[in-house]
Write a protein that holds these residues in place. Structure first.
Motif, PDB file in Angstrom:
ATOM      1  N   SER A 184       0.990  -1.191  -0.073  1.00  0.00           N
ATOM      2  CA  SER A 184       0.073   0.019   0.063  1.00  0.00           C
ATOM      3  C   SER A 184       0.870   1.203   0.025  1.00  0.00           C
ATOM      4  CB  SER A 184      -0.831  -0.048   1.277  1.00  0.00           C
ATOM      5  OG  SER A 184      -1.816  -0.906   1.123  1.00  0.00           O
ATOM      6  N   GLU A 185       1.872   1.089   0.838  1.00  0.00           N
ATOM      7  CA  GLU A 185       2.633   2.503   0.873  1.00  0.00           C
ATOM      8  C   GLU A 185       3.523   2.731  -0.590  1.00  0.00           C
ATOM      9  OE1 GLU A 185       2.861   4.598   3.229  1.00  0.00           O
ATOM     10  OE2 GLU A 185       2.437   3.795   4.959  1.00  0.00           O
ATOM     11  N   CYS A 186       4.051   1.444  -1.086  1.00  0.00           N
ATOM     12  CA  CYS A 186       4.411   1.587  -2.380  1.00  0.00           C
ATOM     13  C   CYS A 186       3.560   1.959  -3.557  1.00  0.00           C
ATOM     14  CB  CYS A 186       5.046   0.177  -2.869  1.00  0.00           C
ATOM     15  SG  CYS A 186       6.143  -0.276  -1.989  1.00  0.00           S
ATOM     16  N   MET A 187       2.280   1.851  -3.486  1.00  0.00           N
ATOM     17  CA  MET A 187       1.334   2.158  -4.472  1.00  0.00           C
ATOM     18  C   MET A 187       0.953   3.604  -4.247  1.00  0.00           C
ATOM     19  SD  MET A 187      -0.565   1.655  -6.917  1.00  0.00           S
ATOM     20  CE  MET A 187      -1.116  -0.249  -7.091  1.00  0.00           C
ATOM     21  N   GLU A 188       1.001   4.161  -3.015  1.00  0.00           N
ATOM     22  CA  GLU A 188       0.975   5.463  -2.589  1.00  0.00           C
ATOM     23  C   GLU A 188       2.260   6.571  -3.342  1.00  0.00           C
ATOM     24  OE1 GLU A 188      -0.367   6.738   1.197  1.00  0.00           O
ATOM     25  OE2 GLU A 188      -1.619   4.933   1.446  1.00  0.00           O
ATOM     26  N   ALA A 189       3.319   5.857  -2.925  1.00  0.00           N
ATOM     27  CA  ALA A 189       4.469   6.422  -3.705  1.00  0.00           C
ATOM     28  C   ALA A 189       4.391   6.542  -5.131  1.00  0.00           C
ATOM     29  CB  ALA A 189       5.715   5.633  -3.150  1.00  0.00           C
ATOM     30  N   LEU A 190       3.920   5.493  -5.749  1.00  0.00           N
ATOM     31  CA  LEU A 190       3.778   5.652  -7.207  1.00  0.00           C
ATOM     32  C   LEU A 190       3.087   6.725  -7.612  1.00  0.00           C
ATOM     33  CD1 LEU A 190       3.862   1.836  -8.372  1.00  0.00           C
ATOM     34  CD2 LEU A 190       5.891   3.529  -8.574  1.00  0.00           C
ATOM     35  N   GLN A 191       1.904   7.009  -7.137  1.00  0.00           N
ATOM     36  CA  GLN A 191       0.863   7.823  -7.288  1.00  0.00           C
ATOM     37  C   GLN A 191       1.566   9.332  -6.777  1.00  0.00           C
ATOM     38  OE1 GLN A 191      -2.030   7.229  -8.800  1.00  0.00           O
ATOM     39  NE2 GLN A 191      -1.297   5.071  -8.767  1.00  0.00           N
ATOM     40  N   LEU A 192       2.162   9.291  -5.963  1.00  0.00           N
ATOM     41  CA  LEU A 192       2.861  10.826  -5.736  1.00  0.00           C
ATOM     42  C   LEU A 192       3.837  11.179  -6.825  1.00  0.00           C
ATOM     43  CD1 LEU A 192       3.189  10.253  -1.888  1.00  0.00           C
ATOM     44  CD2 LEU A 192       1.934  11.970  -3.252  1.00  0.00           C
ATOM     45  N   ALA A 193       4.760  10.092  -7.021  1.00  0.00           N
ATOM     46  CA  ALA A 193       5.768  10.111  -8.130  1.00  0.00           C
ATOM     47  C   ALA A 193       5.177  10.549  -9.550  1.00  0.00           C
ATOM     48  CB  ALA A 193       6.640   8.884  -8.257  1.00  0.00           C
ATOM     49  N   LYS A 194       4.109   9.949  -9.774  1.00  0.00           N
ATOM     50  CA  LYS A 194       3.393  10.247 -11.095  1.00  0.00           C
ATOM     51  C   LYS A 194       2.903  11.614 -11.203  1.00  0.00           C
ATOM     52  CE  LYS A 194       0.170   7.370 -12.762  1.00  0.00           C
ATOM     53  NZ  LYS A 194      -1.261   6.586 -13.026  1.00  0.00           N
ATOM     54  N   LYS A 195       2.713  12.193  -9.906  1.00  0.00           N
ATOM     55  CA  LYS A 195       2.294  13.706  -9.646  1.00  0.00           C
ATOM     56  C   LYS A 195       3.447  14.440  -9.744  1.00  0.00           C
ATOM     57  CE  LYS A 195      -2.031  12.411  -7.261  1.00  0.00           C
ATOM     58  NZ  LYS A 195      -2.693  12.753  -6.117  1.00  0.00           N
ATOM     59  N   GLY A 196       4.665  13.912  -9.994  1.00  0.00           N
ATOM     60  CA  GLY A 196       5.834  14.665  -9.916  1.00  0.00           C
ATOM     61  C   GLY A 196       6.454  15.009  -8.380  1.00  0.00           C
ATOM     62  N   GLN A 197       5.770  14.457  -7.141  1.00  0.00           N
ATOM     63  CA  GLN A 197       6.109  14.714  -6.226  1.00  0.00           C
ATOM     64  C   GLN A 197       6.967  13.707  -5.417  1.00  0.00           C
ATOM     65  OE1 GLN A 197       2.437  14.745  -3.609  1.00  0.00           O
ATOM     66  NE2 GLN A 197       1.599  16.225  -5.046  1.00  0.00           N
ATOM     67  N   ILE A 198       8.273  13.922  -6.102  1.00  0.00           N
ATOM     68  CA  ILE A 198       9.563  12.646  -5.802  1.00  0.00           C
ATOM     69  C   ILE A 198       9.789  12.370  -4.401  1.00  0.00           C
ATOM     70  CG2 ILE A 198      11.532  11.917  -6.598  1.00  0.00           C
ATOM     71  CD1 ILE A 198       9.286  11.915  -8.880  1.00  0.00           C
ATOM     72  N   ASP A 199       9.925  13.605  -3.657  1.00  0.00           N
ATOM     73  CA  ASP A 199      10.376  13.657  -2.034  1.00  0.00           C
ATOM     74  C   ASP A 199       9.521  13.044  -1.466  1.00  0.00           C
ATOM     75  OD1 ASP A 199      12.942  14.808  -2.631  1.00  0.00           O
ATOM     76  OD2 ASP A 199      12.143  16.881  -2.474  1.00  0.00           O
ATOM     77  N   ALA A 200       8.219  13.248  -1.650  1.00  0.00           N
ATOM     78  CA  ALA A 200       6.954  12.379  -0.757  1.00  0.00           C
ATOM     79  C   ALA A 200       7.111  10.902  -1.243  1.00  0.00           C
ATOM     80  CB  ALA A 200       5.824  13.244  -1.121  1.00  0.00           C
ATOM     81  N   ALA A 201       7.327  10.800  -2.509  1.00  0.00           N
ATOM     82  CA  ALA A 201       7.208   9.396  -2.844  1.00  0.00           C
ATOM     83  C   ALA A 201       8.346   8.707  -2.236  1.00  0.00           C
ATOM     84  CB  ALA A 201       7.407   9.207  -4.300  1.00  0.00           C
ATOM     85  N   LYS A 202       9.516   9.277  -2.033  1.00  0.00           N
ATOM     86  CA  LYS A 202      10.588   8.607  -1.550  1.00  0.00           C
ATOM     87  C   LYS A 202      10.511   8.463  -0.113  1.00  0.00           C
ATOM     88  CE  LYS A 202      14.305   9.707  -4.675  1.00  0.00           C
ATOM     89  NZ  LYS A 202      15.612  10.663  -4.973  1.00  0.00           N
ATOM     90  N   GLU A 203       9.652   9.245   0.465  1.00  0.00           N
ATOM     91  CA  GLU A 203       9.183   9.097   2.115  1.00  0.00           C
ATOM     92  C   GLU A 203       8.405   7.976   2.266  1.00  0.00           C
ATOM     93  OE1 GLU A 203      10.525  10.537   4.775  1.00  0.00           O
ATOM     94  OE2 GLU A 203      12.034  11.495   3.384  1.00  0.00           O
ATOM     95  N   LYS A 204       7.467   7.886   1.244  1.00  0.00           N
ATOM     96  CA  LYS A 204       6.482   6.495   1.381  1.00  0.00           C
ATOM     97  C   LYS A 204       7.312   5.241   1.275  1.00  0.00           C
ATOM     98  CE  LYS A 204       2.110   8.128   1.995  1.00  0.00           C
ATOM     99  NZ  LYS A 204       1.679   7.720   2.866  1.00  0.00           N
ATOM    100  N   ILE A 205       8.471   5.201   0.171  1.00  0.00           N
ATOM    101  CA  ILE A 205       9.042   4.182   0.354  1.00  0.00           C
ATOM    102  C   ILE A 205       9.888   3.764   1.372  1.00  0.00           C
ATOM    103  CG2 ILE A 205      11.365   3.087  -0.996  1.00  0.00           C
ATOM    104  CD1 ILE A 205       8.853   3.020  -2.630  1.00  0.00           C
TER     105      ILE A 205
END
Length: 106
Positions: A22-43
């Protein structure tokens, strides 16, 4: 290992593996929106959940290594399947986040 402890270990595998995915799926959704730092935090959160899943698995493996039989059940197989899928999904999510980061940087 008594049946209750075995079930707790198995459910720990399932719950923490599911949380990882679930955290990884959220990370991908954030990365898709360009929110890379937030995606890395989810990872990072996914990695913490994965460590918890590994703790459950390690308990079962240690028991077997001590010569104590661990009964293989469909539930245990299901839990192991969740763990392997979570690991694979996490690895792919990390790769995809790196790709999104490269695309954003260009």
């Amino acid at each position: 290992m008594e049946e209750t402890a075995l079930l707790e270990s198995i459910m720990g595998l399932i719950v923490h593996s599911g949380h990882t995915k679930s955290e990884c799926m959220e990370a991908l959704q954030l990365a898709k929106k360009g929110q890379i730092d937030a995606a890395k935090e989810k990872i990072k959160l996914a990695n913490k959940a994965l460590i918890e899943a590994h703790h459950s698995q390690t308990g079962l493996i240690s028991q077997e290594a001590r010569g104590e039989k661990v009964e293989v059940s469909m539930l245990l197989i299901h839990a192991q399947d969740h763990l392997m899928n979570a690991i694979t999904f996490r690895d792919l999510a990390q790769e995809m986040i790196e790709l999104y980061e490269r695309i954003k940087g260009e």
